[in-house]
Design a protein around this motif. Structure first.
Motif, PDB file in Angstrom:
ATOM      1  N   VAL A   1     -39.514 -10.569  49.360  1.00  7.82           N
ATOM      2  CA  VAL A   1     -38.308  -9.744  49.418  1.00  7.82           C
ATOM      3  C   VAL A   1     -38.699  -8.272  49.318  1.00  7.82           C
ATOM      4  O   VAL A   1     -39.473  -7.877  48.447  1.00  7.82           O
ATOM      5  N   GLY A   2     -38.138  -7.470  50.220  1.00  8.64           N
ATOM      6  CA  GLY A   2     -38.492  -6.063  50.244  1.00  8.64           C
ATOM      7  C   GLY A   2     -37.571  -5.168  49.461  1.00  8.64           C
ATOM      8  O   GLY A   2     -37.982  -4.143  48.921  1.00  8.64           O
ATOM      9  N   GLU A   3     -36.302  -5.540  49.363  1.00  8.74           N
ATOM     10  CA  GLU A   3     -35.321  -4.652  48.738  1.00  8.74           C
ATOM     11  C   GLU A   3     -35.201  -4.953  47.248  1.00  8.74           C
ATOM     12  O   GLU A   3     -34.981  -6.113  46.864  1.00  8.74           O
ATOM     13  N   PRO A   4     -35.352  -3.956  46.392  1.00  8.37           N
ATOM     14  CA  PRO A   4     -35.282  -4.189  44.946  1.00  8.37           C
ATOM     15  C   PRO A   4     -33.914  -4.700  44.506  1.00  8.37           C
ATOM     16  O   PRO A   4     -32.877  -4.331  45.067  1.00  8.37           O
ATOM     17  N   GLY A   5     -33.924  -5.582  43.512  1.00  5.43           N
ATOM     18  CA  GLY A   5     -32.684  -6.010  42.881  1.00  5.43           C
ATOM     19  C   GLY A   5     -31.859  -7.004  43.675  1.00  5.43           C
ATOM     20  O   GLY A   5     -30.694  -7.238  43.340  1.00  5.43           O
ATOM     21  N   ILE A   6     -32.417  -7.613  44.711  1.00  6.31           N
ATOM     22  CA  ILE A   6     -31.667  -8.564  45.529  1.00  6.31           C
ATOM     23  C   ILE A   6     -32.079  -9.991  45.159  1.00  6.31           C
ATOM     24  O   ILE A   6     -33.259 -10.330  45.139  1.00  6.31           O
ATOM     25  N   ASP A   7     -31.078 -10.837  44.873  1.00 11.53           N
ATOM     26  CA  ASP A   7     -31.345 -12.225  44.507  1.00 11.53           C
ATOM     27  C   ASP A   7     -31.415 -13.074  45.771  1.00 11.53           C
ATOM     28  O   ASP A   7     -30.431 -13.211  46.498  1.00 11.53           O
ATOM     29  N   MET A   8     -32.593 -13.624  46.058  1.00 12.91           N
ATOM     30  CA  MET A   8     -32.788 -14.470  47.228  1.00 12.91           C
ATOM     31  C   MET A   8     -33.057 -15.926  46.851  1.00 12.91           C
ATOM     32  O   MET A   8     -33.502 -16.706  47.697  1.00 12.91           O
ATOM     33  N   MET A   9     -32.788 -16.319  45.616  1.00 15.45           N
ATOM     34  CA  MET A   9     -33.081 -17.678  45.196  1.00 15.45           C
ATOM     35  C   MET A   9     -32.236 -18.720  45.915  1.00 15.45           C
ATOM     36  O   MET A   9     -32.578 -19.903  45.946  1.00 15.45           O
ATOM     37  N   TRP A  10     -31.133 -18.295  46.534  1.00 16.26           N
ATOM     38  CA  TRP A  10     -30.299 -19.235  47.289  1.00 16.26           C
ATOM     39  C   TRP A  10     -31.058 -19.877  48.449  1.00 16.26           C
ATOM     40  O   TRP A  10     -30.678 -20.950  48.927  1.00 16.26           O
ATOM     41  N   ILE A  11     -32.139 -19.216  48.882  1.00 20.65           N
ATOM     42  CA  ILE A  11     -32.934 -19.756  49.994  1.00 20.65           C
ATOM     43  C   ILE A  11     -33.477 -21.130  49.634  1.00 20.65           C
ATOM     44  O   ILE A  11     -33.509 -22.046  50.461  1.00 20.65           O
ATOM     45  N   ARG A  12     -33.907 -21.296  48.388  1.00 24.18           N
ATOM     46  CA  ARG A  12     -34.475 -22.576  47.964  1.00 24.18           C
ATOM     47  C   ARG A  12     -33.468 -23.713  48.091  1.00 24.18           C
ATOM     48  O   ARG A  12     -33.826 -24.862  48.374  1.00 24.18           O
ATOM     49  N   GLU A  13     -32.195 -23.411  47.848  1.00 28.49           N
ATOM     50  CA  GLU A  13     -31.158 -24.445  47.902  1.00 28.49           C
ATOM     51  C   GLU A  13     -30.896 -24.905  49.329  1.00 28.49           C
ATOM     52  O   GLU A  13     -30.511 -26.061  49.546  1.00 28.49           O
ATOM     53  N   LEU A  14     -31.105 -24.020  50.305  1.00 23.50           N
ATOM     54  CA  LEU A  14     -30.856 -24.389  51.704  1.00 23.50           C
ATOM     55  C   LEU A  14     -32.041 -25.066  52.362  1.00 23.50           C
ATOM     56  O   LEU A  14     -31.866 -25.830  53.316  1.00 23.50           O
ATOM     57  N   ALA A  15     -33.235 -24.810  51.880  1.00 24.33           N
ATOM     58  CA  ALA A  15     -34.440 -25.303  52.550  1.00 24.33           C
ATOM     59  C   ALA A  15     -34.739 -26.746  52.154  1.00 24.33           C
ATOM     60  O   ALA A  15     -34.511 -27.152  51.015  1.00 24.33           O
ATOM     61  N   ASN A  16     -35.261 -27.500  53.119  1.00 24.66           N
ATOM     62  CA  ASN A  16     -35.690 -28.877  52.847  1.00 24.66           C
ATOM     63  C   ASN A  16     -37.212 -28.969  52.789  1.00 24.66           C
ATOM     64  O   ASN A  16     -37.799 -30.000  53.085  1.00 24.66           O
ATOM     65  N   PHE A  17     -37.839 -27.858  52.426  1.00 22.72           N
ATOM     66  CA  PHE A  17     -39.286 -27.776  52.298  1.00 22.72           C
ATOM     67  C   PHE A  17     -39.586 -26.780  51.173  1.00 22.72           C
ATOM     68  O   PHE A  17     -38.698 -26.010  50.766  1.00 22.72           O
ATOM     69  N   PRO A  18     -40.804 -26.753  50.654  1.00 20.99           N
ATOM     70  CA  PRO A  18     -41.112 -25.852  49.535  1.00 20.99           C
ATOM     71  C   PRO A  18     -40.955 -24.381  49.921  1.00 20.99           C
ATOM     72  O   PRO A  18     -41.380 -23.958  50.995  1.00 20.99           O
ATOM     73  N   VAL A  19     -40.373 -23.608  49.019  1.00 17.72           N
ATOM     74  CA  VAL A  19     -40.158 -22.175  49.231  1.00 17.72           C
ATOM     75  C   VAL A  19     -40.583 -21.419  47.978  1.00 17.72           C
ATOM     76  O   VAL A  19     -40.216 -21.793  46.860  1.00 17.72           O
ATOM     77  N   LYS A  20     -41.363 -20.369  48.176  1.00 19.15           N
ATOM     78  CA  LYS A  20     -41.691 -19.434  47.112  1.00 19.15           C
ATOM     79  C   LYS A  20     -41.016 -18.112  47.443  1.00 19.15           C
ATOM     80  O   LYS A  20     -41.188 -17.601  48.553  1.00 19.15           O
ATOM     81  N   VAL A  21     -40.254 -17.572  46.514  1.00 16.57           N
ATOM     82  CA  VAL A  21     -39.593 -16.285  46.708  1.00 16.57           C
ATOM     83  C   VAL A  21     -40.271 -15.269  45.800  1.00 16.57           C
ATOM     84  O   VAL A  21     -40.357 -15.459  44.586  1.00 16.57           O
ATOM     85  N   ILE A  22     -40.785 -14.198  46.400  1.00 13.42           N
ATOM     86  CA  ILE A  22     -41.529 -13.180  45.675  1.00 13.42           C
ATOM     87  C   ILE A  22     -40.910 -11.814  45.967  1.00 13.42           C
ATOM     88  O   ILE A  22     -40.568 -11.512  47.105  1.00 13.42           O
ATOM     89  N   GLY A  23     -40.769 -10.989  44.966  1.00 14.55           N
ATOM     90  CA  GLY A  23     -40.233  -9.651  45.218  1.00 14.55           C
ATOM     91  C   GLY A  23     -40.197  -8.856  43.933  1.00 14.55           C
ATOM     92  O   GLY A  23     -40.501  -9.371  42.859  1.00 14.55           O
TER      93      GLY A  23
END
Length: 335
Positions: free
Chosen positions: A61-83
């Motif tokens: 994730v490039g933009e500070p302060g943005i919650d992208m954890m919802w991506i994990r709920e939509l994906a049917n494969f492993p996801v790592k969210v870093i930012g």
């Protein structure tokens, strides 16, 4: 037609007699985003989910302060969210370093690219045939997220210093070749093995100062010097949406990034003199301060690269004559 399996070194080979070998690998998709619309991200998740290989997404994730954890709920494969990591170059470094330890391929993509499972298969087969290389696909201009074609194709990148200090040049493809060398791949889509990334990482990785519209493709020049060619497979096609407008912060560091790329990669004194002459004319008072900044940041890396300066012919990477044609040098570096 008979099918079988062979398992070796953690890689599954699925082979079918009389058909082309299809190599199944563990793929780490590394995507960095900056102010992307949610529908763009959802489209990327949909495309990755359709790839029939073991896979993961490392989403930076490039933009500070943005919650992208919802991506994990939509994906049917492993996801790592870093930012949050605003530097595009550093985002790629962090993404690659956090890929699964058993990953066999790193695919770096912009968050507005289009691809099919067949494209990934073709792309990965080419990478596995040339594991020492960075492999890019043909790039087609598309709309996004519809992925409707809206423009032509590009096959790798070179850099032109003729009338202006920096022009980004799309390259044509040779008529008689499907897989061929280029000075560097397009920064929006390319792949390499973790071993190739580790070599690049030892020599600066992706430049941490690169942001937005900086000179991200300069990594290809360093890869060539390290013995890792940059190849294009024109039968693997990825669509790319070229944004019509960029926020002001995306152009921040535009001149800095180009000056840093020149400082790190130009050792030929004739090319250096030519390029600096254009820069001095175009950027005027600003260029000396940018060069000083580049020296402060990357003096050590330039000294480390200096013993490798003769590993490439810089005239194939930096176009300084109007009449230069890429197809005039089809045997680039022994290819």
């Amino acid at each position: 037609m008979r099918a079988g399996h062979l398992i070796s070194s953690g890689i599954t080979f699925i082979f079918i007699t009389s058909c082309k070998l299809l190599i199944i690998v563990m793929i780490s998709f590394i995507i960095q985003e900056y102010k992307e619309d949610r529908e763009f991200i959802e489209k990327m998740l949909q495309q990755i989910s359709q790839v029939p290989h073991e896979k993961e997404l490392v989403f930076v994730v490039g933009e500070p302060g943005i919650d992208m954890m919802w991506i994990r709920e939509l994906a049917n494969f492993p996801v790592k969210v870093i930012g949050s990591i605003e530097s595009c170059g550093q985002a790629r470094n962090v993404g690659a370093r956090n890929a699964a330890h058993y990953s066999e391929a790193l695919i770096f993509l912009d968050c507005h690219t289009c691809f099919t499972p067949e494209t990934i298969d073709r792309w990965m087969n080419t990478l596995w045939s040339h594991p020492e290389a960075a492999v890019g696909p043909a790039i087609q201009v598309v709309q996004f997220p519809s992925c409707e074609p809206s423009g032509g194709f590009g096959h790798g990148v070179a850099f032109k210093f003729v009338k202006h200090p920096f022009e980004w040049v799309w390259l044509p493809s040779p008529k008689d070749k499907t897989i061929f060398p280029v000075p560097t791949t397009c920064g929006c889509a390319f792949a390499m093995t973790p071993a190739t990334f580790r070599d690049l990482d030892t020599y600066g990785g992706f430049l941490w100062t690169h942001r937005g519209l900086g000179w991200e493709e300069e990594y290809g020049i360093r890869l060539w010097r390290l013995g890792h060619p940059c190849l294009i497979d024109k039968d693997a096609v990825v669509g790319h949406y070229f944004k019509q407008g960029w926020p002001a912060e995306s152009t921040r560091g535009y001149v800095d990034s180009r000056m840093e790329g020149i400082y790190l990669n130009v050792f030929n004194p004739d090319i250096w003199s030519h390029v600096i002459g254009l820069i001095e004319k175009e950027w005027q008072w600003e260029w000396k301060s940018k060069l000083r900044n580049a020296e402060k940041r990357y003096y050590g890396l330039r000294k480390k690269l200096e013993p490798l300066k003769d590993k490439i012919d810089e005239t194939e990477f930096f176009i300084i004559k109007e009449e230069y044609k890429f197809e005039n040098t089809p045997k680039m570096h022994g290819w």
